[in-house]
Design a protein around this motif. Structure first.
Motif, PDB file in Angstrom:
ATOM      1  N   TRP A 140     -11.357 -21.002 -71.052  1.00  0.00           N
ATOM      2  CA  TRP A 140     -12.660 -21.604 -70.809  1.00  0.00           C
ATOM      3  C   TRP A 140     -13.480 -20.807 -69.802  1.00  0.00           C
ATOM      4  N   CYS A 188     -18.681 -22.397 -62.284  1.00  0.00           N
ATOM      5  CA  CYS A 188     -18.250 -23.474 -61.385  1.00  0.00           C
ATOM      6  C   CYS A 188     -17.650 -24.635 -62.174  1.00  0.00           C
ATOM      7  N   ALA A 189     -18.248 -24.960 -63.318  1.00  0.00           N
ATOM      8  CA  ALA A 189     -17.690 -26.015 -64.157  1.00  0.00           C
ATOM      9  C   ALA A 189     -16.312 -25.637 -64.682  1.00  0.00           C
ATOM     10  N   ALA A 197     -11.006 -36.102 -67.899  1.00  0.00           N
ATOM     11  CA  ALA A 197     -11.647 -35.215 -66.931  1.00  0.00           C
ATOM     12  C   ALA A 197     -11.864 -33.825 -67.518  1.00  0.00           C
ATOM     13  N   LEU A 198     -10.893 -33.330 -68.264  1.00  0.00           N
ATOM     14  CA  LEU A 198     -11.042 -32.005 -68.865  1.00  0.00           C
ATOM     15  C   LEU A 198     -12.143 -31.997 -69.921  1.00  0.00           C
ATOM     16  N   GLY A 228     -13.885 -26.203 -62.066  1.00  0.00           N
ATOM     17  CA  GLY A 228     -13.544 -27.614 -61.995  1.00  0.00           C
ATOM     18  C   GLY A 228     -12.498 -28.010 -63.014  1.00  0.00           C
ATOM     19  N   ALA A 229     -12.604 -27.471 -64.215  1.00  0.00           N
ATOM     20  CA  ALA A 229     -11.598 -27.751 -65.241  1.00  0.00           C
ATOM     21  C   ALA A 229     -10.236 -27.206 -64.829  1.00  0.00           C
ATOM     22  N   VAL A 271     -19.687 -30.153 -69.653  1.00  0.00           N
ATOM     23  CA  VAL A 271     -20.595 -29.546 -68.673  1.00  0.00           C
ATOM     24  C   VAL A 271     -20.735 -28.040 -68.954  1.00  0.00           C
ATOM     25  N   ILE A 272     -19.608 -27.374 -69.232  1.00  0.00           N
ATOM     26  CA  ILE A 272     -19.675 -25.944 -69.566  1.00  0.00           C
ATOM     27  C   ILE A 272     -20.546 -25.731 -70.797  1.00  0.00           C
ATOM     28  N   TRP A 331     -15.485 -31.846 -68.089  1.00  0.00           N
ATOM     29  CA  TRP A 331     -15.818 -30.500 -67.609  1.00  0.00           C
ATOM     30  C   TRP A 331     -16.148 -29.574 -68.775  1.00  0.00           C
TER      31      TRP A 331
END
Length: 594
Positions: free
Chosen positions: A296, A141-142, A65-66, A145-146, A72-73, A69
Motif C-alpha cells: 500500500w 501518511c495514510a 481500521a485497515l 497509518g495502515a 483514505v489512501i 485507511w
C-alpha cells in the motif's frame, strides 16, 4: 568488614540501612542499568530504549481500521485526477487520456479547460504543484497509518484473508494510478523505443540508440534519444515481448502504455504475494505489517503503476530469490537473483552480504576454508550463469557495458544531496580560486562523487556486521540501499527508494522501516518541485525530499551518542575488576547500538 557484608558485596548487593534507600552507583554491580544482573524496564525488549508494545486489536477492529485507511489512501489518489493533468504540473498527459477523454473530466470540472489544455508556466501553477505534493505526502501518511494498525494485528499462520485484503486493495489502488491521466515520468517512452529496437528494428538496444531510427513514430517522445539502453537483458527481452504484443493489438501508443503499466501492476501484486509468503516462513507474526508496508506504499504504487518503472520487475526476481532461499531452494534462489541483476544492475551491490553470511555459517559449522571457498564459488557461479544466459543474445564484446559506464546518470548530479552541496562549492571555487564555470563544475562534482563513494563504501562495509543470519542480511541490504539513496546516488529519482521499501518489508522491524517510510514520503515531494527549475525554490527540493529521513537519522545518532556517553560514565564508576568484565561484554553492545 564482617563476613556477612563481604558475602553480600560478592553477590552484587550492598547492606542497606533501614529507612534509607539503596545506594545507586556503588561498586558491586548494583548500579541501575549496569552489570550482568541489572534489571531492564518491562517495555524494553532490547535494552536500547525500545518502544512499549502496541495494544493488540481484534481481527474485526483491525479489518475495519485497515479498510478505513485504505479508503483514505484511495481518496488521496483519486484527488490526483484533479491536479495532475494541469499544464505546467505534469510532464505530459497520458496517452490513455487521449483515448479516453473522460479521464480528464475531474480536472476540467475544477480548473476548467484552459489550465488542462494549455501549456501553463510552472510558476503560475505553484499552488497546484503544492497541492500535488500535499496529496502525495497525505497518501504516504495514510499508508503509514495502515502500517501502524497492521502492527497491532497478528494473523494466524494459515489465515489467508489478510493476504487477499492486501492484494485486493493494492489492485484497486494500482488500477487507480494505472488510469491516472498524467505520466509522472517519461521513462515509459524509452522502454517502448528499446523494445521496438529489438523486436521491430532487429537491432541491439545495448549498442544502438533511439536516434538511429529517425523514422520510428514514437522517437519524438523519447528524451534520451542519443543514449543506449542502461537496462539489463531481462528487461530488454520483456520490452521486446511487450512490443510484439502491442503490435498484434494494433500498435497504438495507448496500447503500448497500457501494456507496460499493466506489467508494472502485475509485478507489484506478485511482489506483494512474495513478501507475504516469505514472511510466512521467516517471521509469521509480522507478515501482515511487512506486506502492507510495501503493497500500500504510495511511492511504489505511483512508480510501478502510473510510471511503469522496471524496478518492479527487478524487485520481483530479487524477492523471488529470497523466497526460494527461505524455502531451502538455494540454487533456484541464486538463479533468480542473477536474473534480478540482469534486469537492473543494483542488486549486485547486495550479493556480497549474502556471501558473507554463507561464509560465516559454513565456518560456524567447522567447515574448512577450502570448503568455504568452494561453497562461495558455486553460488557466485549460479548467479553469473543466469546473467550470462540472458545477456548472450545482446552480447557485443566490451562495448556491451559502455552504456552503464558513460550514461548520463553516471556523469551528472541531479535531485540529490550531492547536487545541493555542489552549488555553494562551485560558487566558492569560481570566486576564491578564479576557476571558470566549467572548471568549477568539473572539479567540485568529481570531488564530491569520489568522497560520496568513499563514504558509501565505509558504510557498506560497516553494514557487513549484520550479515550473521538471513534476517540480519536483509537488514544489511535495506540499510545499504538507504545509504546509497542518501549519499552515493548523485543522480537521484524517487523510484530509487522503492528498493529500500521492498527490502525493509522483509527485514526485522525497527528503525529501517521508519527511515524507508520517511524517505518514500519525502521523495514524492520532488514531483512538486521538478517543473519549477526557473524558480529559486527549486534548489530546496533535496532538503525537503531527504530532510525527514535525515532528521530522524540525526536524532538516532544523538540518542546513541548520549547512551554511549552515559554508559561510559557508568563504566568508569565500576571497580577495576568489574570494569574489565563489563568492558569485554558491553562495548560491543554499545557499538552495535550506534
Amino acid at each position: 568488614m564482617s563476613r556477612r557484608v563481604a558475602r553480600r558485596r560478592r553477590a552484587g548487593g550492598r547492606p542497606t540501612i533501614p529507612g534509607r534507600p539503596p545506594r545507586v552507583g556503588a561498586r558491586g554491580g548494583a548500579r541501575a542499568g549496569v552489570g550482568p544482573g541489572a534489571a531492564r524496564p518491562a517495555w524494553s525488549a532490547s535494552g536500547r530504549g525500545a518502544a512499549p508494545p502496541l495494544a493488540p486489536l481484534s481481527k474485526r477492529d483491525g479489518l475495519r481500521a485497515l479498510l478505513l485507511w485504505a479508503l483514505v489512501i484511495e481518496l488521496f489518489l483519486l484527488a490526483l485526477y484533479v491536479v495532475a493533468p494541469i499544464g505546467g504540473v505534469t510532464l505530459s498527459v497520458s496517452p490513455l487520456a487521449r483515448v479516453w477523454p473522460w479521464l480528464l473530466a475531474p480536472a476540467r470540472l475544477v480548473f476548467g479547460d484552459t489550465l488542462v489544455d494549455a501549456s501553463v508556466p510552472p510558476l503560475v501553477g505553484g499552488a497546484q504543484l503544492a497541492l500535488l505534493a500535499t496529496l502525495l505526502v497525505g497518501a504516504s501518511c495514510a499508508a503509514a497509518g495502515a502500517v501502524w494498525i497492521a502492527r497491532r494485528v497478528a494473523p494466524e499462520r494459515r489465515e489467508r484473508r489478510w493476504l487477499w485484503l492486501a492484494l485486493c486493495v493494492a489492485a484497486a489502488l494500482g488500477l487507480t494510478l494505472t488510469l491516472l491521466p498524467a505520466l509522472p515520468s517519461d521513462d515509459i517512452f524509452s522502454y517502448i523505443l528499446y523494445g521496438r529496437i529489438s523486436a521491430l528494428h532487429h537491432a541491439n538496444p545495448l549498442i544502438a540508440t533511439p536516434a538511429d531510427f529517425p523514422r520510428d513514430p514514437f522517437l519524438s517522445l523519447v528524451y534520451w534519444q542519443n543514449t543506449r539502453s542502461v537496462y539489463g537483458p531481462v528487461w530488454l527481452l520483456l520490452s521486446g515481448g511487450v512490443s510484439l504484443l502491442a503490435e498484434a493489438l494494433g500498435g497504438g501508443l495507448a496500447i503500448y502504455v497500457a501494456l507496460f503499466k499493466l506489467l508494472g501492476l502485475l509485478a507489484h501484486l506478485a511482489n506483494t504475494a512474495l513478501i507475504w509468503l516469505t514472511l510466512g516462513r521467516l517471521a509469521p507474526r509480522r507478515r501482515l505489517v511487512g506486506t502492507l508496508l510495501y503493497a500500500w506504499n504510495p511511492l511504489c504504487l505511483l512508480e510501478f503503476c502510473a510510471s511503469a518503472h522496471n524496478d518492479a520487475v527487478m524487485l520481483f526476481f530479487l524477492l523471488l530469490g529470497v523466497y526460494a532461499i527461505v524455502r531451502k531452494q538455494e540454487a533456484l534462489g541464486l538463479l533468480a537473483i542473477g536474473l534480478s541483476i540482469a534486469t537492473k544492475i543494483v542488486p549486485i551491490a547486495l550479493l556480497p552480504f549474502y556471501l558473507l553470511y554463507i561464509a560465516r555459517r559454513l565456518r560456524a559449522g567447522r567447515a574448512s576454508w577450502r570448503a568455504v571457498a568452494l561453497g562461495l564459488g558455486w553460488r557466485v557461479g549460479l548467479v553469473a550463469l543466469a546473467a550470462l544466459v540472458v545477456i548472450a543474445p545482446f552480447w557485443a564484446g566490451a562495448q556491451t557495458f559502455g552504456a552503464l559506464l558513460f550514461s548520463p546518470p553516471a556523469q551528472q548530479l541531479d535531485n540529490s544531496l550531492l547536487e545541493a552541496i555542489s552549488w555553494p562549492l562551485r560558487w566558492l571555487a569560481q570566486g576564491a580560486l578564479g576557476m571558470s564555470v566549467a572548471q568549477a563544475r568539473t572539479v567540485v562534482e568529481t570531488t564530491l562523487k569520489l568522497l560520496a563513494l568513499l563514504a558509501f563504501a565505509l558504510l557498506w562495509l560497516w553494514e557487513m556486521r549484520r550479515a550473521t543470519s538471513l534476517e540480519g542480511t536483509l537488514s544489511a541490504w535495506g540499510w545499504a540501499l538507504v545509504w546509497y539513496a542518501l549519499i552515493a546516488s548523485g543522480w537521484f529519482w524517487p523510484w530509487y527508494v522503492t528498493w529500500a521499501v521492498a527490502i525493509a518489508a522483509l527485514a526485522p522491524w525497527g528503525r529501517l522501516q521508519t527511515v524507508a517510510q520517511l524517505l518514500g514520503g519525502g521523495a514524492l515531494t520532488l514531483y512538486g518541485f521538478l517543473p519549477l527549475q526557473a524558480a529559486g525554490v527549486y534548489g530546496l527540493r533535496s532538503a525537503v525530499a531527504f530532510g525527514p529521513a535525515l532528521l530522524y537519522l540525526l536524532y538516532l545518532a544523538w540518542r546513541a551518542w548520549r547512551s554511549g556517553r552515559a554508559s561510559w560514565d557508568q563504566l568508569r564508576a565500576l571497580s577495576p575488576r568489574a570494569r574489565q568484565a563489563q568492558r569485554s561484554r558491553g562495548l560491543r553492545g554499545l557499538l552495535s547500538g550506534v
